[in-house]
Design a protein around this motif. Structure first.
Motif, PDB file in Angstrom:
ATOM      1  N   UNK A 182       0.776  -1.318  -0.204  1.00  0.00           N
ATOM      2  CA  UNK A 182       0.094  -0.037   0.030  1.00  0.00           C
ATOM      3  C   UNK A 182       0.802   1.432  -0.036  1.00  0.00           C
ATOM      4  N   UNK A 183       1.843   1.317   0.573  1.00  0.00           N
ATOM      5  CA  UNK A 183       2.787   2.353   0.834  1.00  0.00           C
ATOM      6  C   UNK A 183       3.506   2.792  -0.716  1.00  0.00           C
ATOM      7  N   UNK A 184       3.973   1.605  -1.290  1.00  0.00           N
ATOM      8  CA  UNK A 184       4.599   1.618  -2.752  1.00  0.00           C
ATOM      9  C   UNK A 184       3.337   2.237  -3.644  1.00  0.00           C
ATOM     10  N   UNK A 185       2.250   1.727  -3.448  1.00  0.00           N
ATOM     11  CA  UNK A 185       1.060   2.126  -4.390  1.00  0.00           C
ATOM     12  C   UNK A 185       0.740   3.595  -4.176  1.00  0.00           C
ATOM     13  N   UNK A 186       0.690   3.976  -3.157  1.00  0.00           N
ATOM     14  CA  UNK A 186       0.341   5.504  -2.556  1.00  0.00           C
ATOM     15  C   UNK A 186       1.297   6.234  -3.273  1.00  0.00           C
ATOM     16  N   UNK A 187       2.651   6.027  -3.020  1.00  0.00           N
ATOM     17  CA  UNK A 187       3.554   6.974  -3.356  1.00  0.00           C
ATOM     18  C   UNK A 187       3.599   6.956  -4.909  1.00  0.00           C
ATOM     19  N   UNK A 188       3.176   5.701  -5.713  1.00  0.00           N
ATOM     20  CA  UNK A 188       3.251   5.859  -6.993  1.00  0.00           C
ATOM     21  C   UNK A 188       2.064   6.773  -7.643  1.00  0.00           C
ATOM     22  N   UNK A 189       1.203   6.629  -6.939  1.00  0.00           N
ATOM     23  CA  UNK A 189      -0.339   7.521  -7.233  1.00  0.00           C
ATOM     24  C   UNK A 189       0.111   9.339  -6.889  1.00  0.00           C
ATOM     25  N   UNK A 190       0.921   9.362  -5.800  1.00  0.00           N
ATOM     26  CA  UNK A 190       1.256  10.677  -5.494  1.00  0.00           C
ATOM     27  C   UNK A 190       2.214  11.158  -6.706  1.00  0.00           C
ATOM     28  N   UNK A 232      -2.309   8.764   3.415  1.00  0.00           N
ATOM     29  CA  UNK A 232      -2.152   7.527   3.860  1.00  0.00           C
ATOM     30  C   UNK A 232      -2.045   7.232   5.541  1.00  0.00           C
ATOM     31  N   UNK A 233      -2.657   6.730   6.280  1.00  0.00           N
ATOM     32  CA  UNK A 233      -2.507   6.740   7.634  1.00  0.00           C
ATOM     33  C   UNK A 233      -2.886   5.342   8.285  1.00  0.00           C
ATOM     34  N   UNK A 234      -2.454   5.085   9.403  1.00  0.00           N
ATOM     35  CA  UNK A 234      -2.911   3.712  10.125  1.00  0.00           C
ATOM     36  C   UNK A 234      -4.169   3.995  10.891  1.00  0.00           C
ATOM     37  N   UNK A 251      -7.038  -1.381  12.410  1.00  0.00           N
ATOM     38  CA  UNK A 251      -6.053  -2.173  11.782  1.00  0.00           C
ATOM     39  C   UNK A 251      -5.750  -2.269  10.383  1.00  0.00           C
ATOM     40  N   UNK A 252      -6.188  -1.160   9.698  1.00  0.00           N
ATOM     41  CA  UNK A 252      -5.673  -0.786   8.598  1.00  0.00           C
ATOM     42  C   UNK A 252      -5.013   0.125   8.270  1.00  0.00           C
ATOM     43  N   UNK A 253      -4.393  -0.020   7.288  1.00  0.00           N
ATOM     44  CA  UNK A 253      -3.434   1.375   6.597  1.00  0.00           C
ATOM     45  C   UNK A 253      -4.358   1.818   5.332  1.00  0.00           C
ATOM     46  N   UNK A 254      -4.719   3.167   5.097  1.00  0.00           N
ATOM     47  CA  UNK A 254      -5.681   3.473   4.188  1.00  0.00           C
ATOM     48  C   UNK A 254      -5.334   4.975   3.764  1.00  0.00           C
ATOM     49  N   UNK A 255      -5.734   5.265   2.447  1.00  0.00           N
ATOM     50  CA  UNK A 255      -5.830   6.694   1.780  1.00  0.00           C
ATOM     51  C   UNK A 255      -7.024   6.586   0.901  1.00  0.00           C
ATOM     52  N   UNK A 256      -7.294   7.931   0.597  1.00  0.00           N
ATOM     53  CA  UNK A 256      -8.434   8.146  -0.258  1.00  0.00           C
ATOM     54  C   UNK A 256      -8.031   9.058  -1.209  1.00  0.00           C
ATOM     55  N   UNK A 257      -8.495   8.717  -2.554  1.00  0.00           N
ATOM     56  CA  UNK A 257      -8.321   9.687  -3.655  1.00  0.00           C
ATOM     57  C   UNK A 257      -9.468  10.200  -4.350  1.00  0.00           C
ATOM     58  N   UNK A 258      -9.477  11.338  -4.968  1.00  0.00           N
ATOM     59  CA  UNK A 258     -10.712  11.794  -5.771  1.00  0.00           C
ATOM     60  C   UNK A 258     -10.338  11.645  -7.114  1.00  0.00           C
ATOM     61  N   UNK A 259     -11.083  11.096  -7.742  1.00  0.00           N
ATOM     62  CA  UNK A 259     -10.898  10.861  -9.214  1.00  0.00           C
ATOM     63  C   UNK A 259     -11.172  11.980 -10.043  1.00  0.00           C
ATOM     64  N   UNK A 260     -10.787  12.120 -11.403  1.00  0.00           N
ATOM     65  CA  UNK A 260     -11.188  13.117 -12.306  1.00  0.00           C
ATOM     66  C   UNK A 260     -12.516  13.480 -12.488  1.00  0.00           C
ATOM     67  N   UNK A 261     -13.537  12.510 -12.002  1.00  0.00           N
ATOM     68  CA  UNK A 261     -14.843  12.762 -11.806  1.00  0.00           C
ATOM     69  C   UNK A 261     -15.528  13.386 -10.325  1.00  0.00           C
ATOM     70  N   UNK A 262     -14.713  13.343  -9.564  1.00  0.00           N
ATOM     71  CA  UNK A 262     -14.966  13.705  -8.463  1.00  0.00           C
ATOM     72  C   UNK A 262     -15.624  12.446  -7.301  1.00  0.00           C
TER      73      UNK A 262
END
Length: 130
Positions: A84-92, A102-104, A108-119
Motif C-alpha cells: 500500500x505504501x508503494x502504491x500510494x507513493x506511485x499515485x502521488x 495514507x495513515x494507520x 487495523x488497516x492502513x488506508x488513503x482516499x483519492x478523488x478521481x477526475x470525475x470527483x
C-alpha cells in the motif's frame, strides 16, 4: 473475536449519520444479513458490513457526507497483493488527487482516499500485520 472479513474487489460504502439505525433498517426492512458491526474504542458504532444474496455493502459513520446528494457514496478497494505504501507513493508521483493521506487506522488497516477526475472518492485499504 475473529477479524472482520472483507470481500475481494470493490466494496461500495454508504456514509451515514447513524450506523445502528441504518444497519437495523437494512436488516429488518430490506432483509440484509449483518456480517459485522465495528465499534470505536469509545464504544460508538462506526462501521457495519451487510450482505444480500452474495452482494456486500458497507455502511460507514460519516455524518458530514451523509446528507450529500446520493449520500456521498464512495468505494473501498481492499489491497491484498500490492504494497500500500508503494502504491500510494506511485499515485502521488503520478499527480493523483489525494483526498485523505495514507495513515494507520485504529481498526487495523492502513488506508488513503483519492478523488478521481470525475470527483468520485475511492479509498484504498490494507490490513496491517499485528
Amino acid at each position: 473475536m475473529e477479524a472482520p472479513q472483507f470481500p475481494k474487489g470493490i466494496l461500495p460504502v454508504l456514509p451515514v449519520a447513524n450506523i445502528d439505525e441504518t444497519a437495523d433498517y437494512y436488516m429488518n426492512s430490506l432483509q440484509f444479513q449483518e456480517n459485522f458491526r465495528q465499534k470505536s474504542p469509545e464504544g460508538q458504532s462506526v462501521n457495519a458490513q451487510l450482505t444480500l444474496e452474495g452482494s456486500t455493502l458497507m455502511i460507514n459513520l460519516n455524518p458530514d457526507k451523509a446528507p450529500l446528494e446520493g449520500g456521498g457514496v464512495y468505494l473501498w478497494v481492499r489491497l491484498y497483493e500490492k504494497n500500500i505504501d508503494e502504491y500510494y507513493n506511485s499515485l502521488v508521483e503520478a499527480g493523483v488527487n489525494i483526498a485523505d493521506p495514507i495513515k494507520d487506522q485504529f481498526w487495523g488497516d492502513r488506508s488513503f482516499t483519492i478523488q478521481d477526475r470525475n470527483n468520485f472518492f475511492i479509498a484504498f485499504n490494507q490490513m496491517i500485520a499485528k
